[in-house]
Scaffold this motif. Structure first.
Motif, mmCIF file in Angstrom:
data_model
loop_
_atom_site.group_PDB
_atom_site.id
_atom_site.type_symbol
_atom_site.label_atom_id
_atom_site.label_comp_id
_atom_site.label_asym_id
_atom_site.label_seq_id
_atom_site.Cartn_x
_atom_site.Cartn_y
_atom_site.Cartn_z
ATOM 1 N N PRO A 147 0.842 -1.203 0.000
ATOM 2 C CA PRO A 147 0.000 0.000 0.000
ATOM 3 C C PRO A 147 0.877 1.253 0.000
ATOM 4 C CG PRO A 147 -0.827 -1.602 1.577
ATOM 5 C CD PRO A 147 0.495 -2.136 1.095
ATOM 6 N N GLN A 148 0.612 2.162 -0.924
ATOM 7 C CA GLN A 148 1.471 3.344 -1.109
ATOM 8 C C GLN A 148 1.074 4.460 -0.153
ATOM 9 O OE1 GLN A 148 4.356 3.256 -3.334
ATOM 10 N NE2 GLN A 148 3.715 1.177 -2.757
ATOM 11 N N ARG A 149 1.370 4.203 1.105
ATOM 12 C CA ARG A 149 1.125 5.203 2.143
ATOM 13 C C ARG A 149 2.163 5.036 3.233
ATOM 14 N NH1 ARG A 149 -3.086 1.353 2.993
ATOM 15 N NH2 ARG A 149 -2.852 0.247 4.977
ATOM 16 N N SER A 150 2.405 6.115 3.940
ATOM 17 C CA SER A 150 3.332 6.104 5.065
ATOM 18 C C SER A 150 2.557 6.415 6.342
ATOM 19 C CB SER A 150 4.439 7.146 4.859
ATOM 20 O OG SER A 150 5.212 6.844 3.721
ATOM 21 N N THR A 151 3.057 5.896 7.448
ATOM 22 C CA THR A 151 2.365 6.097 8.719
ATOM 23 C C THR A 151 3.344 6.508 9.813
ATOM 24 O OG1 THR A 151 2.593 3.745 9.268
ATOM 25 C CG2 THR A 151 0.539 4.432 8.206
ATOM 26 N N VAL A 152 2.816 7.257 10.776
ATOM 27 C CA VAL A 152 3.519 7.543 12.020
ATOM 28 C C VAL A 152 2.738 6.835 13.121
ATOM 29 C CG1 VAL A 152 4.268 9.313 13.656
ATOM 30 C CG2 VAL A 152 4.358 9.759 11.189
ATOM 31 N N ALA A 206 7.144 17.296 16.849
ATOM 32 C CA ALA A 206 6.738 17.045 15.469
ATOM 33 C C ALA A 206 7.708 16.087 14.793
ATOM 34 C CB ALA A 206 6.652 18.342 14.676
ATOM 35 N N VAL A 207 7.161 15.170 13.985
ATOM 36 C CA VAL A 207 7.953 14.281 13.144
ATOM 37 C C VAL A 207 8.053 14.910 11.757
ATOM 38 C CG1 VAL A 207 7.936 12.050 11.956
ATOM 39 C CG2 VAL A 207 7.394 12.167 14.387
ATOM 40 N N ALA A 264 -0.766 9.400 12.249
ATOM 41 C CA ALA A 264 -1.042 10.072 10.980
ATOM 42 C C ALA A 264 -0.750 9.119 9.830
ATOM 43 C CB ALA A 264 -0.196 11.341 10.846
ATOM 44 N N VAL A 265 -1.439 9.347 8.708
ATOM 45 C CA VAL A 265 -1.231 8.596 7.471
ATOM 46 C C VAL A 265 -0.936 9.605 6.368
ATOM 47 C CG1 VAL A 265 -2.223 7.012 5.788
ATOM 48 C CG2 VAL A 265 -2.781 6.751 8.215
ATOM 49 N N VAL A 266 0.106 9.336 5.577
ATOM 50 C CA VAL A 266 0.550 10.227 4.508
ATOM 51 C C VAL A 266 0.617 9.434 3.215
ATOM 52 C CG1 VAL A 266 2.425 11.725 3.701
ATOM 53 C CG2 VAL A 266 1.905 11.579 6.149
ATOM 54 N N ASP A 267 0.139 10.001 2.118
ATOM 55 C CA ASP A 267 0.184 9.315 0.833
ATOM 56 C C ASP A 267 1.622 9.169 0.343
ATOM 57 O OD1 ASP A 267 -2.562 9.082 0.707
ATOM 58 O OD2 ASP A 267 -2.834 10.930 -0.439
ATOM 59 N N GLY A 268 1.927 7.984 -0.215
ATOM 60 C CA GLY A 268 3.204 7.757 -0.872
ATOM 61 C C GLY A 268 4.323 7.378 0.073
ATOM 62 N N PRO A 269 5.466 6.953 -0.481
ATOM 63 C CA PRO A 269 6.642 6.645 0.345
ATOM 64 C C PRO A 269 7.281 7.909 0.899
ATOM 65 C CG PRO A 269 7.181 6.438 -1.976
ATOM 66 C CD PRO A 269 5.703 6.690 -1.910
ATOM 67 N N THR A 270 7.895 7.791 2.055
ATOM 68 C CA THR A 270 8.555 8.936 2.688
ATOM 69 C C THR A 270 9.869 8.488 3.315
ATOM 70 O OG1 THR A 270 7.387 8.583 4.785
ATOM 71 C CG2 THR A 270 6.395 10.136 3.218
ATOM 72 N N ALA A 271 10.720 9.443 3.603
ATOM 73 C CA ALA A 271 11.950 9.224 4.364
ATOM 74 C C ALA A 271 11.830 9.973 5.682
ATOM 75 C CB ALA A 271 13.158 9.714 3.578
ATOM 76 N N TYR A 272 12.218 9.326 6.753
ATOM 77 C CA TYR A 272 12.211 9.972 8.065
ATOM 78 C C TYR A 272 13.377 10.940 8.143
ATOM 79 C CZ TYR A 272 12.999 10.453 13.106
ATOM 80 O OH TYR A 272 13.221 10.955 14.366
#
Length: 456
Positions: free
Chosen positions: A252-257, A286-287, A271-279
């Motif tokens: 699934p193309q979403r990122s989560t915290v 705040a993240v 939180a849920v964010v669309d697409g891949p992310t880098a921390y």
């Protein structure tokens, strides 16, 4: 793909690649992974070979985003400082250091831990590694010190070609090993083991789970597992969090915290964010996550990016356009991002706006025969009291920049033996009380800079 899997993918690719190239230097796989860890730069997604090629180009050749060189206004520069001590450590190779009450602790090829008195610079205790000639993995960072215990790393199978890694708890006074915990692989990055209130969060023997350990006994407190994602770990306000991104195009193309209850491990998606992310790091409560913004295939591809800021209290996420992925040290609302050839670019952690850029002037040399492999400066050590970001170069040159406008407020030099050019190997610089502790190879020193006042 997270830091653990990416490191292993790069090493596996290179171990298969170099035997066919008789001119390749010995140990190049570990050298490249070590260089990558020292800077902790962009993580990418995709096949292993593609990952390796992208990572080499971004981290080793150009660093992070650079761009225009609009320099901050000139100011009076202080060169006043007091060198309190300088010590040559035993052993030939040192990877990472951390500070604790009254001391600085380091880990290297021949020592799982060594303690240096922060007042005098004298080595006061040491714990030797069982084998310094096997397939050890250099550490990118150390978990830290708490209540008289140093948390460090050691080879799981000393002397073998695939030594693996144990997280080790060393009692400082008795020099006794309290416990060991085997990690999923040989990754020794900032996310491999994270101290939180009540324990330490570490890799489990699999890639898709973590284990919370009692920090005195090593007893398992709880575990947490997930699927189809790679997750980084951090502690915010003493609470463990996971920042997860899809591990493949089929996921699934979403990122989560995700927040993990310190006592039970119960998970709550913040939180849920669309697409891949880098921390990228944390800014207060705040993240910070970085994502693609213009059709890039990998997070490390050049071009615009998206900065996502997640408030872990409310779960509110705000997104901002940035001109490149701002990965670096986060300090009081500013992201200090290393650029190419010794530059630093500062971005706002609140809205992603570029604040200033600066050439550090640390004269980084290129590796003979390979100009793409240059020396690296340290990450920023930021003194929020004076609002100065300090940097250290491999030659012992140092600089202090004003955190708010990038103006040079201090320059200094610590005399260290001139060694060979090691492209991609960065020194370390740490705040300690009202000064700094630096590590260059086997040289450790403590210095008290006196930066010029602002507005002078």
């Amino acid at each position: 793909m997270n830091a653990d899997r990416l490191d292993r993918a790069i090493r596996d690719v290179l171990h298969h690649w170099t035997p066919d190239n008789p001119g390749a230097p010995a140990g190049i796989a570990d050298r490249i992974v070590r260089r990558r860890r020292r800077r902790n730069l962009a993580r990418v997604t995709g096949a292993a070979l593609g990952l390796a090629g992208v990572t080499f180009g971004v981290v080793l050749a150009t660093g992070a985003v650079g761009g225009g060189k609009a320099q901050p206004p000139a100011s009076r520069v202080s060169e006043q400082s007091k060198l309190l001590w300088r010590t040559t450590l035993p052993g030939k190779s040192w990877d990472a250091c951390t500070t604790g009450p009254g001391a600085v602790y380091c880990q290297g090829a021949e020592y799982d831990g060594i303690g240096v008195d922060a007042r005098t610079g004298k080595v006061v205790w040491q714990h030797k590694a069982k084998d310094a000639d096997g397939g050890r993995s250099p550490a990118g960072s150390l978990p830290g010190v708490r209540d008289g215990v140093l948390y460090t790393y050691a080879d799981h199978a000393p002397g073998t070609s695939t030594a693996g890694t144990d997280l080790v708890a060393l009692e400082i006074v008795s020099r006794r090993v309290l416990w060991k915990h085997e990690l999923a692989d040989d990754s020794r990055s900032r996310a491999s083991a994270v101290l939180f209130d009540g324990g330490i969060l570490a890799n489990s023997p699999t890639f898709e789970s973590v284990v919370a350990l009692d920090d005195r006994t090593g007893r398992t407190l709880w575990t947490y597992s997930w699927e189809k994602a790679d997750c980084d770990r951090a502690a915010i306000g003493g609470v463990p969090y996971l920042m997860c991104s899809p591990d493949s195009e089929e996921s699934p193309q979403r990122s989560t915290v995700v927040r993990l209850d310190p006592a039970t491990g119960e998970a709550r998606t913040v939180a849920v964010v669309d697409g891949p992310t880098a921390y990228l790091g944390t800014d207060g409560d705040a993240v910070l996550l970085g994502g693609m913004a213009d059709g890039q295939k990998y997070l490390s591809d050049p071009g615009p990016a998206t900065l996502t800021r997640v408030d872990v209290g409310s779960g509110r996420a705000s997104q901002h356009h940035v001109d490149g992925l701002p990965m670096g040290v986060v300090a009081d609302g500013v992201i200090l991002t290393p650029g190419g050839n010794g530059d630093v670019v500062a971005y706002s952690a609140g809205d992603g706006k570029r604040l200033w850029s600066r050439d550090l002037g640390l004269k980084l040399r290129a590796e003979p025969g390979d100009p793409t492999m240059r020396e690296l400066h340290s990450g920023a050590a930021v003194d929020l009291g004076s609002r100065v970001a300090y940097y250290l170069g491999p030659s012992g040159r140092m600089v202090g920049l004003d955190l708010d406008n990038g103006a040079v407020r201090w320059r200094g030099t610590v005399r260290v033996p001139e060694g060979p050019v090691e492209g991609g190997i960065a020194p370390e610089l740490m705040l300690y009380e009202n000064g700094l502790i630096g590590q260059i190879g086997g040289e450790l020193f403590r210095i008290r800079p006196e930066p010029a006042e602002t507005g002078s």
